[in-house]
Design a protein around this motif. Sequence first.
Motif, PDB file in Angstrom:
ATOM      1  N   ASN A   1      31.962  54.097 -40.426  1.00 25.01           N
ATOM      2  CA  ASN A   1      33.236  53.444 -40.718  1.00 25.01           C
ATOM      3  C   ASN A   1      34.392  54.416 -40.939  1.00 25.01           C
ATOM      4  N   SER A   2      34.079  55.684 -41.234  1.00 23.05           N
ATOM      5  CA  SER A   2      35.136  56.610 -41.611  1.00 23.05           C
ATOM      6  C   SER A   2      35.327  57.706 -40.561  1.00 23.05           C
ATOM      7  N   ALA A   3      36.464  57.656 -39.901  1.00 21.04           N
ATOM      8  CA  ALA A   3      36.802  58.707 -38.941  1.00 21.04           C
ATOM      9  C   ALA A   3      36.946  60.052 -39.647  1.00 21.04           C
ATOM     10  N   GLU A   4      37.465  60.020 -40.878  1.00 17.23           N
ATOM     11  CA  GLU A   4      37.662  61.267 -41.620  1.00 17.23           C
ATOM     12  C   GLU A   4      36.321  61.958 -41.884  1.00 17.23           C
ATOM     13  N   LEU A   5      35.313  61.185 -42.250  1.00 13.64           N
ATOM     14  CA  LEU A   5      34.006  61.780 -42.524  1.00 13.64           C
ATOM     15  C   LEU A   5      33.350  62.278 -41.243  1.00 13.64           C
ATOM     16  N   ARG A   6      33.573  61.567 -40.136  1.00 13.60           N
ATOM     17  CA  ARG A   6      33.031  62.056 -38.852  1.00 13.60           C
ATOM     18  C   ARG A   6      33.679  63.386 -38.477  1.00 13.60           C
ATOM     19  N   LYS A   7      34.990  63.474 -38.691  1.00 13.73           N
ATOM     20  CA  LYS A   7      35.695  64.729 -38.382  1.00 13.73           C
ATOM     21  C   LYS A   7      35.194  65.857 -39.284  1.00 13.73           C
ATOM     22  N   GLU A   8      34.945  65.529 -40.547  1.00 14.82           N
ATOM     23  CA  GLU A   8      34.435  66.553 -41.464  1.00 14.82           C
ATOM     24  C   GLU A   8      33.058  67.043 -41.000  1.00 14.82           C
ATOM     25  N   PHE A   9      32.229  66.105 -40.527  1.00 15.89           N
ATOM     26  CA  PHE A   9      30.900  66.481 -40.031  1.00 15.89           C
ATOM     27  C   PHE A   9      31.027  67.451 -38.850  1.00 15.89           C
ATOM     28  N   VAL A  10      31.947  67.158 -37.957  1.00 15.80           N
ATOM     29  CA  VAL A  10      32.175  68.057 -36.816  1.00 15.80           C
ATOM     30  C   VAL A  10      32.601  69.438 -37.316  1.00 15.80           C
ATOM     31  N   GLU A  11      33.505  69.452 -38.294  1.00 14.75           N
ATOM     32  CA  GLU A  11      33.979  70.740 -38.829  1.00 14.75           C
ATOM     33  C   GLU A  11      32.868  71.510 -39.537  1.00 14.75           C
ATOM     34  N   ILE A  12      31.997  70.782 -40.209  1.00 12.92           N
ATOM     35  CA  ILE A  12      30.858  71.440 -40.863  1.00 12.92           C
ATOM     36  C   ILE A  12      29.995  72.132 -39.812  1.00 12.92           C
ATOM     37  N   LEU A  13      29.718  71.428 -38.725  1.00 12.21           N
ATOM     38  CA  LEU A  13      28.899  72.026 -37.660  1.00 12.21           C
ATOM     39  C   LEU A  13      29.580  73.250 -37.067  1.00 12.21           C
TER      40      LEU A  13
END
Lengths: 74, 187
Positions: free
Chosen positions: B75-87
Amino acid sequence: MLNWLKEYLKDTPIETVKSEWKSIQERFPKGVNAFEYIELSKVVYRYSPPPEKLPEINLSSKMTSDFSGSFFLV
Amino acid sequence: MKLTLFQTLEDRENPEHVESSGPFKCSRNDAWLGEGYYFWEGHIELAHFWGRNYDRYIICQADAVLDNNCWDLHNSAELRKEFVEILETLHAAGVINKADALVSQVIEFFKAKGKFNYSSIRVLGMESLSNIRANKTFIRRLKFKRNSFQYFDLIPPVQICLIKKNALSLHNFLIVYPSHYVDDIFA
């Protein structure tokens, strides 16, 4: 989590982090590749391109006679 | 937001134990979101789909409430973006390589460091159900146009993984399949 990670990587010898990651890998050796997942998610969630790359689309020119709005079961 | 969750279990002919002790944790080393209590969200068809992994299976239903303690990658685009940044951060530091970094490893890494600040995870299990004949029973997709790729998925395979058994205020964990295990107050 990201902010913590950045600080942790800055403050911790890389070999230590690699060793910690290796122990996680040994516990969880199988599963979904994280990079493949995010590539697929970009398609499924239709990530928007940056504004400078937004394509110009004349929507009305794309509407054809079969653009009926009808739905078809797969 | 209220959620209806379904957990599929192997049928070991112990329904009383299932209802009194469930939900059950998945600790397999291929659990794709790491260790936790796995559920399908909203659609019992998804639980039946997973049941094909067993000779006989049970489906339990539970109620839950989505809250801010959920790592909601659906549901959260922000959390998906954070996951990408973590990787990307882990990759840039030379900790992981793209070929063998798994979703579960990222989650378990943060858990091991005590920095996974969520009680549950919510994700879309993309391509969990391939559009093949064997899955027709479980798939409801409306195509926007005939012969087009785009579709509206009426049964999206959203998964919830609870890190803690009582996360998301989970309650009313009861068997709903097969019917001979379902309590009938009118019997």
